[in-house]
Write an enzyme that holds these catalytic residues in place. Structure first.
Site, mmCIF file in Angstrom:
data_model
loop_
_atom_site.group_PDB
_atom_site.id
_atom_site.type_symbol
_atom_site.label_atom_id
_atom_site.label_comp_id
_atom_site.label_asym_id
_atom_site.label_seq_id
_atom_site.Cartn_x
_atom_site.Cartn_y
_atom_site.Cartn_z
ATOM 1 C CE LYS A 105 -4.549 -1.785 0.392
ATOM 2 N NZ LYS A 105 -5.460 -1.342 -0.542
ATOM 3 C CB SER A 152 -9.509 -0.033 10.337
ATOM 4 O OG SER A 152 -9.898 -1.028 9.514
ATOM 5 C CG ASP A 178 -16.654 -8.407 -3.698
ATOM 6 O OD1 ASP A 178 -15.926 -8.938 -2.517
ATOM 7 O OD2 ASP A 178 -16.016 -7.597 -4.561
ATOM 8 C CB SER A 186 -0.450 -8.229 -0.649
ATOM 9 O OG SER A 186 -1.208 -8.935 0.427
#
Lengths: 325, 325
Positions: B54, B79, B211, B306
């Site tokens: 990130k 969060s 999803d 990741s």
């Protein structure tokens, strides 16, 4: 076989293990450097093949056996990283390995050695002596006994980790390594002496197993039997006949840390650096974080993270309330 | 600001983050390769600054703000790892960060963001909407909202991890990444398309948060709210308006794994590779180990690990009998 070891032996070992042992990476942490006011370089032997520096010494020793000796195989007694190292090095060098392990050794350790193709001989530590069993196996098969640390070829092999560290990062002010029987410590000191003159070399033991510190200070070999510590790789009873004089000559100081300090260092390594390091492997950082190793502001400090073989369930217990009792 | 992203944007992002984000190492495992009959390359974003990929997207986005925008600061709601990334990138780029976090977020997460100098605004997830709060903060301060994935500069930044992997190991047959909102997956696919034509790119979600798989298959954006999975980084409700079309265009397939399969992959990463990887970070290996990703014998497979931000106590529970309930 000569009983002395020199840096030339470390260099020869480095050539012997090239392309077989990993040239492990060097890790750093900005957070730690800022906190300590130093520049710390971690030699990641937890990322070594079979998970510990022991691979280096085992391979260097077995690679020097004669064809006849290799035909008869090797014998070792260990329930720890030396067992796995002898098993893997034997497989790579196409000789057979017999490992003498206590009957109550964790199944994972036994399976680890067997997984590399070694034969495991179990003994009852309450009634039998592993040395006697290994000696009997030696007499039966003629196999060569490879001791875990007190052997010139083993020591020279262990010294290659520090050698790579100096090659990669250059001069250091301090080099800190764990100390069990002193193979890693004495080998590292040989490399430091040759490649970074003036670098202070520090050996670290768990408090409960402080035989090395007392031997270093007194000049007489001291022993501790079955010390109660989570640093299972440093439960060795004493330094060796070869490692002790080398340590007296080349090591600047030795110190100890508590099991709680080891867990604190492990937590930093796991949580912040994302590295799985076993308790013994965290001894060096534990000593540094707890102020046991003096250094000047801005010092360049090397730490050997010696291994990463740990049962996740047992390690988990250390990190939770169920931890140190 | 254009709503499309191309590989040229990934290249520009790579120049922007150079010397700031770590060029993380690539790890391999002989054991895994032998077991699978493949050659697997792990891009270790768990070793990235603040512990996850990130950092790349956050820095790339904030670095492109105008001086006036930087003066007003940035706002983010998260969060998780995006919060830490925004906080650290803001500090490095000398802007202020306000992070909107649920009141019940773990103290460690809040302290992590605050430790990097961010202001944390807590909200009650039962009665308040984080989007509404972030929008209000934006109106008040004029701070720029940096979304966690659906932003061209964030996507371009995330694509730099795969770019480095291809630069280091060359052509791959398959590249597998975790998928939450699709920032990492779409960015990685841009790099794969440009640097290793023909490489199949696979996105992996936890079963409970499928999803993305359903969106990918149906062509219509699907949502899942608060899926129950240990892969907290992939609990995102849906892919984004920018990531979804990119994924439809560039990704070969998507698949899911169970939480038990995630734990099995984590165990391999921790125990054998000595790498602390968080559940979301293990999605790619979980898919590969559980046979969800077809490949030909000898295939060259890249996996993005990741992130590594995990509470050791919580992870410990996964590895013991107290694990998945």
């Amino acid at each position: 076989m000569s009983e002395t070891v020199t840096y030339a032996d470390v260099e020869a070992a480095a050539r012997r293990i090239e392309g077989v042992a990993h040239r492990t990476p060097v890790a750093t942490s900005r957070t730690l450097d800022e906190r300590l006011g130093a520049k710390v370089f971690f030699k990641c032997e937890n990322l070594q093949r079979m998970g510990a520096f022991k691979m280096r010494g085992a391979y260097n020793a077995i690679a020097q056996l004669t064809p006849e000796e290799r035909r008869r195989g090797v014998v070792a007694y260990s329930s720890g990283n030396h067992a796995q190292a002898i098993a893997l090095a034997s497989r790579l060098l196409e000789t057979s390995a017999t490992i003498v392990m206590p009957r109550d050794a964790p199944a994972a350790k036994r399976e680890g050695a067997e997984g590399y193709g070694a034969r495991v001989v179990a003994y009852d530590p309450a009634s039998e002596s592993r040395e006697a069993i290994a000696a009997a196996l030696h007499r039966e098969s003629g196999g060569t006994l490879i001791p875990p640390f007190d052997h010139p070829h083993v020591i020279a092999g262990q010294g290659t980790a520090a050698r790579e560290l100096f090659e990669e990062v250059g001069r250091l002010d301090v080099l800190i390594t764990p100390c069990g029987g002193g193979g890693l410590l004495s080998g590292s000191a040989l490399s430091a002496h040759a490649l970074s003159p003036g670098c202070r070399v520090i050996g670290v033991e768990p408090e409960a197993g402080d035989d090395g510190v007392r031997s270093f200070r007194s000049g007489t070999l001291q022993t501790v039997h079955n010390p109660r510590t989570i640093a299972d790789g440093a439960r060795t009873a004493s330094l060796g006949q070869i490692t002790f004089p080398l340590i007296r000559e080349l090591v600047s100081d030795m110190t100890t840390v508590s099991d709680a300090q080891i867990v604190e260092a492990m937590r930093f390594l796991w949580e912040r650096m994302k590295l799985v390091v076993e308790p013994t492997g965290a001894l060096g950082l534990a000593a540094l974080m707890s102020g046991r190793v003096p250094f000047e502001k801005g010092a360049r400090i090397g730490i050997v993270l010696s291994g990463g073989n740990v049962d996740l369930g047992a390690a988990a217990a250390l990190f939770t309330a169920r931890g140190l009792q």
